[in-house]
Design a protein around this motif. Structure first.
Motif, short mmCIF file in Angstrom:
data_model
loop_
_atom_site.label_atom_id
_atom_site.label_comp_id
_atom_site.label_asym_id
_atom_site.label_seq_id
_atom_site.Cartn_x
_atom_site.Cartn_y
_atom_site.Cartn_z
N GLY A 39 2.56 4.14 -1.37
CA GLY A 39 2.40 5.09 -2.89
C GLY A 39 0.91 5.15 -2.87
O GLY A 39 0.51 5.95 -3.98
N THR A 40 0.02 4.74 -2.22
CA THR A 40 -1.35 4.79 -2.46
C THR A 40 -2.25 5.37 -1.16
O THR A 40 -1.54 5.29 0.04
N ALA B 49 -4.65 -1.29 -3.77
CA ALA B 49 -3.11 -1.16 -4.27
C ALA B 49 -3.07 -2.44 -5.65
O ALA B 49 -3.73 -3.67 -5.33
N PHE C 169 0.79 -1.28 -0.08
CA PHE C 169 0.13 0.06 -0.14
C PHE C 169 0.75 1.34 -0.08
O PHE C 169 0.37 2.27 0.19
N GLN D 83 -9.02 1.43 0.51
CA GLN D 83 -7.65 1.67 -0.01
C GLN D 83 -7.46 0.37 -0.98
O GLN D 83 -8.11 -0.71 -0.56
#
Length: 143
Positions: A67-68, A83, A65, A81
């Protein structure tokens, strides 16, 4: 409720725009719920979906996760979330695999009977309308 405030530095460039990068405010609930993880696959693409967690940074211990950013759907209090998974990454922590969802719908005889009754009443109503239209046309033709 707790709040986290992050301040960003302004641009030091001598550009014409005097806008800074801004301020980010994150409000978190005191009620903590852990994320649920789901692996979604289609063809050669796999995604890891983390849903229903209350802390903004609840997934930062998982490298997939990075970078998100978590997103909160308007009107809901929980974060989600997603990814993109590569072949060497796994969605579940510590190598545990997700299990099949065992939810099944059972037939209810009462619901089936009510549905059939409503269908029969609709057919009877349609038959009555058609019969009335035919009798009206027959009356107009005979005059």
């Amino acid at each position: 409720m707790s709040a986290m405030l992050e301040l960003y530095e302004e641009d030091d460039d001598d550009d014409d725009d005097d806008d800074g990068l801004g301020t980010k405010l994150t409000v978190e609930s005191d009620h903590e719920s852990k994320p649920s993880f789901y692996k979604l696959s289609h063809d050669n693409t796999s995604l890891c979906l983390a849903t229903d967690f209350s802390k903004y940074n609840a997934t930062e211990d998982r490298p997939i996760f990075k970078g998100t950013a978590p997103a909160r759907i308007n009107g809901f209090s929980q974060f989600n979330q997603v990814a993109l998974l590569s072949e060497e990454n796994d969605c579940e922590k510590d190598g545990t695999q997700s299990q099949e969802c065992g939810l099944t719908l059972e037939q209810d005889t009462k619901v089936n009977m009510v549905s059939l009754t409503i269908l029969g009443l609709r057919l009877l109503f349609l038959k009555t309308i058609v019969f009335n239209v035919l009798m009206t046309l027959r009356l107009w033709i005979s005059q």
